[in-house]
Write a protein that holds these residues in place. Sequence first.
Motif, short mmCIF file in Angstrom:
data_model
loop_
_atom_site.label_atom_id
_atom_site.label_comp_id
_atom_site.label_asym_id
_atom_site.label_seq_id
_atom_site.Cartn_x
_atom_site.Cartn_y
_atom_site.Cartn_z
N SER A 1 -1.52 -9.79 -5.12
CA SER A 1 -2.09 -9.50 -3.40
C SER A 1 -0.83 -9.48 -1.97
O SER A 1 -0.09 -9.94 -2.59
CB SER A 1 -3.00 -10.66 -2.80
N GLU B 1 -13.90 -1.72 -6.03
CA GLU B 1 -13.08 -1.83 -4.79
C GLU B 1 -12.01 -0.50 -4.36
O GLU B 1 -12.09 0.13 -5.61
CB GLU B 1 -11.37 -3.57 -5.00
N ARG C 1 -7.45 -4.20 1.47
CA ARG C 1 -8.41 -4.01 0.24
C ARG C 1 -10.00 -4.47 0.93
O ARG C 1 -10.21 -5.20 1.61
CB ARG C 1 -8.06 -5.13 -0.39
N LYS D 1 -8.02 -0.37 -3.02
CA LYS D 1 -6.80 -1.36 -2.39
C LYS D 1 -6.41 -0.09 -1.63
O LYS D 1 -5.70 0.89 -3.01
CB LYS D 1 -6.16 -1.98 -3.61
#
Lengths: 450, 484
Positions: free
Chosen positions: B356, B168, B48, B170
């Motif tokens: 996560s 972000e 990430r 990921k």
Amino acid sequence: MSDASLEDIAAFLLDEAKRHGASQADVVVAEGDSLSVGVRLGEIEKVQRSKARHLGLRAFADKRSAITSTADFSRDSLARLAEESVALARVTASDEYSGLPDPAELATEIPDLDLYDPEMVDLDAERVTELCLAAEAAARNADARITNSEGGEFGGGTSRVVYAASNGFRAGYRTSSCSLSAVPVATDNGSMERDYWYSAKRKLADLDSPESIGARAAERALRRLGARKVSTAEVPVVFDPDMAASLVGHVASAVSGSALYRGVSFLRDKLGSTIAPQIVTIVDEGNRAGALGSKPFDGEGLPTRRTSVVDRGTLSSYLFDTYSARKLDSRSTGNASRSVADAPGVSPTNLYLAAGDTSPEDIIGSVESGLYVTELMGFGVNSVTGDYSRGASGIWIENGELAYPVSEITIAGNLLAMLAGIEAVGSDLEMRRSICSPTLKIGKMTVGGV
Amino acid sequence: MPNPTDGSLEPRNFFLDRFALDDGALEDTIGTAIARKADFADIYFEFRSSESFSLEEGIVKRANKNISQGAGVRVVAEDKFGCAHTDEVSTDTLRIATETARAIADSGGSEAAVAVRPARPKHDLYSLANHPLDVALQEKIDLLHKIDIAARRHDPRITNVMAGLGIEQKIILVVTSSGLVVGDVQPLVRLSISCIAEDKGVRQQGTSGGGGRVEYSYVTEGDRYMKWLRTAADQALRNLDAVDAPAGNMTVVLGPGWPGVLLHEAVGHGLEGDFNRKQTSAFSGRIGERVASELCTVVDDGTIANRRGSLNCDDEGNPTKRNVLIENGILCGYLQDRMNARLMGVEPTGNGRRESFAHAPMPRMTNTFMLAGDSEPEDIIKSVPKGLYAANFGGGQVDITSGKFVFSATEAYLIENGKVTRPVKGATLIGNGPESLTEISMVGNDLALDEGVGTCGKDGQSVPVGVGLPTIKIDNLTVGGTQA
């Protein structure tokens, strides 16, 4: 540099930041291990182990700053991180209040606050499974109406933090923490209720016994059964210690230097004035031995300390980090908290409302008709105005006795009026979390119901 | 090393390269994971990369960049699971993690060789030509300044503006014990705006924002950010004149869009498979029963292009779906991850999500909303002699077991004689999940999804989600004001 010590990594990053032109810099390196075990209905349900490390570099280019952080500890990654941090700082705005604290303010001694338990290293999953099983069993065996369970759970871990800055500060410390909880489900006449109880400590041996946690959780679930709604009314409201702690939490947000300079605090411009009756004293104590909110130095390397926030009803101090203190022409109170990936902010450490001299039984006994709150839900607190409206459940008080459970109701007021309206402070303060309070009674709030 | 924001990035190659692994290492690891008496196992790789910028007092004070990475190994045996996570990934650390995770399963299984076969996710909901992380920093900083200036120009009573931009990327790769290897590249943009208004010594705050799995230009297209900043500023300004909210039971009209958080709290969480398998939800065992008025059809849809709550595949590698939860008032389905689906004897619904690599998957919502009805929104308001119109909300919370939920209005008005009149101070609404939706007597034709800022927390794990709602009328709900 995956095998280098945290201190060497921090020193390397400070050197690299300087080499890329940073005028100041600081580094936080954190590593930790954690174990979580859950049991349900007498059988193990989950085991989770985690190992993590992360570091963050804050670089200043004169009065501009930025933070880069990574979990990739390779030499290439760290060198790139330092370069990026300085480059990123250059795109932010110059802010005259920014910068590291004055070296004269830094902690010169790092006290051993007894925050670390070597027993917590490489903890055996089977050993803590026994604790979970015992806590859940105590809850399930407490009463025939405990018909189901979300289980018993243990969570714990150790961590090590190193903080180093170009103002010369360089120190680290280890901490550990652990918790044990039980979540039973009670049913009766078509009503199903869940509740929980937990104990959280720095050291494994200090946890409350699994039996007492389970029994307390069961008692809490059982007393919710058959809850009624009540009519809308203005009545006295008694907060149990954990719910009272949430009020202390709202005070914590409002006395934070960050909230004050942003103008988003209902306690703005109140320093030195009376905000509560004399029976109310609130203290922040960052250097308290063994406590869950303690640390030997704050997120900027300043010594943690004891600060009286409310002294016998008078708002006596706000809580500051270096930046908010400079903005408001004050001095840091050692309340900087620093996560790896973000700039320092203001946080309370161990914040508690000091115990009074009335027993909780006498406080409940003083209410003819009112609410004893045992649960609050939702986010209905306006930090700017202090307006307060939250979902609640608890037990209705009639003629000084806990009479019957109530739920699906709301309580509303304004935090300024609620603080001023505190009529009794219990003698039952227990430092079971980082923000805590004894039982509190507020003279009058609006309870919303049918 | 490939550029992590390259549009053609292939997750399997990315991770094999980054962690110096090969297919053989994946096969060995997953084979070891499943070797004891386990039902299934998976390895989840995650990388990430994120950045955020924030402005207050007219200047951009903070700029952050962060990289996190790691892998999680999970082994499931009936209703037990073991998980181990590490942020240092190599064949050695994966072996240690796998041995830790599989300790949950009884020994004595038969070693079965797993042959991995790479696959692509079923959906392609957010391929971007230009990744928002690649847009010049200065452009993002300039946007925050524009927001500050425009909000202050909007009304001189706006005295402070706080704006934050978070971006972000990921990259994930799921390797399952059935040999499936599926990856995804998930962009996410979120702009949040908060305005403080001050007049005659009274101060109020208003918040707004938006985003999704979108290119950076989404935020500026059609001056979207201007719409959001006006929403935040107007909310703060209107609250300056707000009167105390009423308390007690009354008719409540919810506006379109974000008020769909009602569904998220009142029914969404209660329909997650884990609680229902354990029989601890107020909705447990109620499939086929009426839990809402017949005007209500509620879906959870992870397949809407570019939405914040959407995913090409869930974090267990299963394709996301459009799942009907309530059809014409009748409860028809739960949200499942692989473990709970297996234990309840149903198919996974593509709702297995984890915050996560360092968290275990659980059944979670994606985008949860109610389908539009027939009523004109104006007619809904006109039908209410006395009540509350709630146009916007902050967060909410639910007790799954008792079904009690709350959510707090940040913008609400009195309805008097069929007209929206005075703004009232924020009030909390409280109800009971399986009952409140049966009180819905009108559903508008104006379904709107939220602007893309929602985050859902469960058991300490946060994931991005969406909600949506047409204007609806609830005949009876408890409002928590101060005016008794």
